[in-house]
Design a protein around this motif. Structure first.
Motif, PDB file in Angstrom:
ATOM      1  N   GLY A  65      18.140  15.630  29.844  1.00 56.58           N
ATOM      2  CA  GLY A  65      19.061  14.513  29.984  1.00 56.58           C
ATOM      3  C   GLY A  65      18.863  13.400  28.983  1.00 56.58           C
ATOM      4  N   GLY A  66      18.923  12.184  29.494  1.00 52.19           N
ATOM      5  CA  GLY A  66      18.939  10.991  28.663  1.00 52.19           C
ATOM      6  C   GLY A  66      17.740  10.822  27.760  1.00 52.19           C
ATOM      7  N   CYS A  67      16.566  11.255  28.197  1.00 58.32           N
ATOM      8  CA  CYS A  67      15.386  11.067  27.336  1.00 58.32           C
ATOM      9  C   CYS A  67      15.460  11.957  26.098  1.00 58.32           C
ATOM     10  CB  CYS A  67      14.091  11.290  28.114  1.00 58.32           C
ATOM     11  SG  CYS A  67      13.848  12.938  28.764  1.00 58.32           S
ATOM     12  N   VAL A  68      16.076  13.120  26.212  1.00 62.03           N
ATOM     13  CA  VAL A  68      16.257  13.979  25.040  1.00 62.03           C
ATOM     14  C   VAL A  68      17.273  13.335  24.103  1.00 62.03           C
ATOM     15  CG1 VAL A  68      16.974  16.254  24.220  1.00 62.03           C
ATOM     16  CG2 VAL A  68      15.644  16.051  26.335  1.00 62.03           C
ATOM     17  N   ARG A  69      18.363  12.843  24.678  1.00 62.14           N
ATOM     18  CA  ARG A  69      19.372  12.135  23.876  1.00 62.14           C
ATOM     19  C   ARG A  69      18.744  10.938  23.160  1.00 62.14           C
ATOM     20  NH1 ARG A  69      22.339   9.629  27.821  1.00 62.14           N
ATOM     21  NH2 ARG A  69      20.711   8.069  27.658  1.00 62.14           N
ATOM     22  N   ASP A  70      17.960  10.146  23.901  1.00 60.09           N
ATOM     23  CA  ASP A  70      17.343   8.959  23.310  1.00 60.09           C
ATOM     24  C   ASP A  70      16.363   9.328  22.201  1.00 60.09           C
ATOM     25  OD1 ASP A  70      18.846   7.377  24.984  1.00 60.09           O
ATOM     26  OD2 ASP A  70      17.231   7.018  26.420  1.00 60.09           O
ATOM     27  N   ALA A  71      15.651  10.429  22.339  1.00 57.96           N
ATOM     28  CA  ALA A  71      14.742  10.874  21.280  1.00 57.96           C
ATOM     29  C   ALA A  71      15.528  11.229  20.025  1.00 57.96           C
ATOM     30  CB  ALA A  71      13.913  12.064  21.742  1.00 57.96           C
ATOM     31  N   ILE A  72      16.649  11.895  20.199  1.00 62.78           N
ATOM     32  CA  ILE A  72      17.489  12.254  19.055  1.00 62.78           C
ATOM     33  C   ILE A  72      18.007  11.002  18.364  1.00 62.78           C
ATOM     34  CG2 ILE A  72      19.710  13.288  18.404  1.00 62.78           C
ATOM     35  CD1 ILE A  72      19.147  15.388  20.634  1.00 62.78           C
ATOM     36  N   THR A 156      27.291  17.485  26.818  1.00 56.99           N
ATOM     37  CA  THR A 156      26.645  18.514  26.013  1.00 56.99           C
ATOM     38  C   THR A 156      25.204  18.188  25.662  1.00 56.99           C
ATOM     39  OG1 THR A 156      28.805  19.042  25.133  1.00 56.99           O
ATOM     40  CG2 THR A 156      26.926  19.976  24.000  1.00 56.99           C
ATOM     41  N   VAL A 157      24.900  16.963  25.224  1.00 57.83           N
ATOM     42  CA  VAL A 157      23.517  16.650  24.882  1.00 57.83           C
ATOM     43  C   VAL A 157      22.642  16.607  26.138  1.00 57.83           C
ATOM     44  CG1 VAL A 157      23.454  14.114  24.907  1.00 57.83           C
ATOM     45  CG2 VAL A 157      22.166  15.388  23.170  1.00 57.83           C
ATOM     46  N   ASN A 158      23.250  16.345  27.296  1.00 55.39           N
ATOM     47  CA  ASN A 158      22.490  16.399  28.549  1.00 55.39           C
ATOM     48  C   ASN A 158      22.117  17.828  28.915  1.00 55.39           C
ATOM     49  OD1 ASN A 158      22.382  13.687  28.958  1.00 55.39           O
ATOM     50  ND2 ASN A 158      24.067  13.622  30.415  1.00 55.39           N
ATOM     51  N   SER A 159      22.732  18.779  28.270  1.00 51.09           N
ATOM     52  CA  SER A 159      22.390  20.175  28.548  1.00 51.09           C
ATOM     53  C   SER A 159      21.351  20.693  27.565  1.00 51.09           C
ATOM     54  CB  SER A 159      23.639  21.048  28.531  1.00 51.09           C
ATOM     55  OG  SER A 159      24.192  21.087  27.248  1.00 51.09           O
ATOM     56  N   MET A 160      20.615  19.781  26.952  1.00 49.25           N
ATOM     57  CA  MET A 160      19.493  20.157  26.098  1.00 49.25           C
ATOM     58  C   MET A 160      18.204  19.821  26.830  1.00 49.25           C
ATOM     59  SD  MET A 160      20.799  18.858  22.372  1.00 49.25           S
ATOM     60  CE  MET A 160      19.378  19.502  21.503  1.00 49.25           C
ATOM     61  N   ALA A 161      17.206  20.651  26.652  1.00 49.78           N
ATOM     62  CA  ALA A 161      15.911  20.437  27.295  1.00 49.78           C
ATOM     63  C   ALA A 161      14.818  20.665  26.256  1.00 49.78           C
ATOM     64  CB  ALA A 161      15.720  21.412  28.458  1.00 49.78           C
ATOM     65  N   VAL A 162      13.720  19.955  26.419  1.00 45.99           N
ATOM     66  CA  VAL A 162      12.594  20.123  25.508  1.00 45.99           C
ATOM     67  C   VAL A 162      11.317  20.128  26.343  1.00 45.99           C
ATOM     68  CG1 VAL A 162      12.379  17.638  25.005  1.00 45.99           C
ATOM     69  CG2 VAL A 162      11.530  19.298  23.372  1.00 45.99           C
ATOM     70  N   ASN A 163      10.409  21.044  26.018  1.00 47.07           N
ATOM     71  CA  ASN A 163       9.141  21.069  26.740  1.00 47.07           C
ATOM     72  C   ASN A 163       8.093  20.276  25.967  1.00 47.07           C
ATOM     73  OD1 ASN A 163       8.144  22.753  24.708  1.00 47.07           O
ATOM     74  ND2 ASN A 163       8.348  24.607  25.926  1.00 47.07           N
ATOM     75  N   MET A 164       6.867  20.215  26.491  1.00 47.99           N
ATOM     76  CA  MET A 164       5.856  19.381  25.863  1.00 47.99           C
ATOM     77  C   MET A 164       5.356  19.953  24.533  1.00 47.99           C
ATOM     78  SD  MET A 164       2.639  19.734  28.361  1.00 47.99           S
ATOM     79  CE  MET A 164       1.189  20.483  27.689  1.00 47.99           C
ATOM     80  N   HIS A 165       5.789  21.158  24.202  1.00 46.10           N
ATOM     81  CA  HIS A 165       5.450  21.778  22.928  1.00 46.10           C
ATOM     82  C   HIS A 165       6.557  21.550  21.903  1.00 46.10           C
ATOM     83  CE1 HIS A 165       2.349  23.560  25.382  1.00 46.10           C
ATOM     84  NE2 HIS A 165       3.300  24.014  26.175  1.00 46.10           N
ATOM     85  N   SER A 166       7.521  20.677  22.251  1.00 47.43           N
ATOM     86  CA  SER A 166       8.683  20.321  21.423  1.00 47.43           C
ATOM     87  C   SER A 166       9.605  21.500  21.177  1.00 47.43           C
ATOM     88  CB  SER A 166       8.243  19.695  20.088  1.00 47.43           C
ATOM     89  OG  SER A 166       7.610  18.472  20.316  1.00 47.43           O
ATOM     90  N   GLU A 167       9.626  22.442  22.101  1.00 45.10           N
ATOM     91  CA  GLU A 167      10.546  23.572  22.000  1.00 45.10           C
ATOM     92  C   GLU A 167      11.823  23.225  22.753  1.00 45.10           C
ATOM     93  OE1 GLU A 167       7.234  27.127  21.909  1.00 45.10           O
ATOM     94  OE2 GLU A 167       7.898  26.355  23.843  1.00 45.10           O
ATOM     95  N   ILE A 168      12.952  23.337  22.063  1.00 50.29           N
ATOM     96  CA  ILE A 168      14.248  23.017  22.677  1.00 50.29           C
ATOM     97  C   ILE A 168      14.809  24.270  23.309  1.00 50.29           C
ATOM     98  CG2 ILE A 168      16.625  22.321  22.223  1.00 50.29           C
ATOM     99  CD1 ILE A 168      15.607  20.470  20.110  1.00 50.29           C
TER     100      ILE A 168
END
Length: 168
Positions: A65-72, A156-168
């Motif tokens: 969600g939002g934290c992935v968007r904010d990182a981008i 759409t960007v809310n449907s992105m996920a990233v793990n602690m290894h920075s894998e999307i």
């Protein structure tokens, strides 16, 4: 290869303009103007601690969600949402030494207060029924699959996920 993107990101298309890059990832267009994309910026000790607790207990854990968007967008993130294949009872057991709140347990969410006092929303992977009132799904079923969970997300960007290894 784009110099500021991790090599594991499998992009369908990359378009360069004068000051920006437009990425096409899973039918989403991501416009980045003069910004570097990095997820390590949002992986504080506290976030890593929460993610590690889930992973060390055999569960998947993704920032969503939002934290992935904010990182981008290179913005500070104030709302950390984590998706996992752990059930709510498993989350309560994993985080028994933390303060937990269960007001969203019917929706598969346990709130965990991290060691620095921040609250993290941790939610089991799920599928949702139709939103009849515009706010709440008519039903929820839990899933063990991140892809099923991401498919339910609204933007759409809310449907992105990233793990602690920075894998999307």
């Amino acid at each position: 290869e784009v110099p500021f993107l991790p090599s594991f990101i499998n992009l369908k298309k990359i378009l360069y303009t004068t000051n920006s890059v437009i990425l096409c990832y899973k039918n989403a267009l991501i416009f980045i103007k003069g910004k570097k994309m990095t997820f390590s910026d949002i992986l504080t000790f506290e976030i890593t601690d929460i993610l590690e607790h889930l992973e060390h207990n055999g569960f998947a854990a993704f920032l969503v969600g939002g934290c992935v968007r904010d990182a981008i967008l290179k913005r500070e993130c104030h709302d950390i949402d984590i998706a996992t294949n752990a059930s709510t009872s498993e989350m309560l057991e994993i985080f028994k030494e933390y303060e937990t709140m269960t007001c969203g347990i019917g929706f598969g969410t346990v709130n965990v207060r991290g060691k620095s006092g921040n609250i993290f929303d941790i939610t089991s992977f799920r599928q949702e029924g139709e939103y009849l009132d515009g706010r709440h799904p008519s039903y929820i079923t839990f899933s063990g699959d991140i892809h099923t969970d991401l498919a339910r997300r609204d933007f759409t960007v809310n449907s992105m996920a990233v793990n602690m290894h920075s894998e999307i």
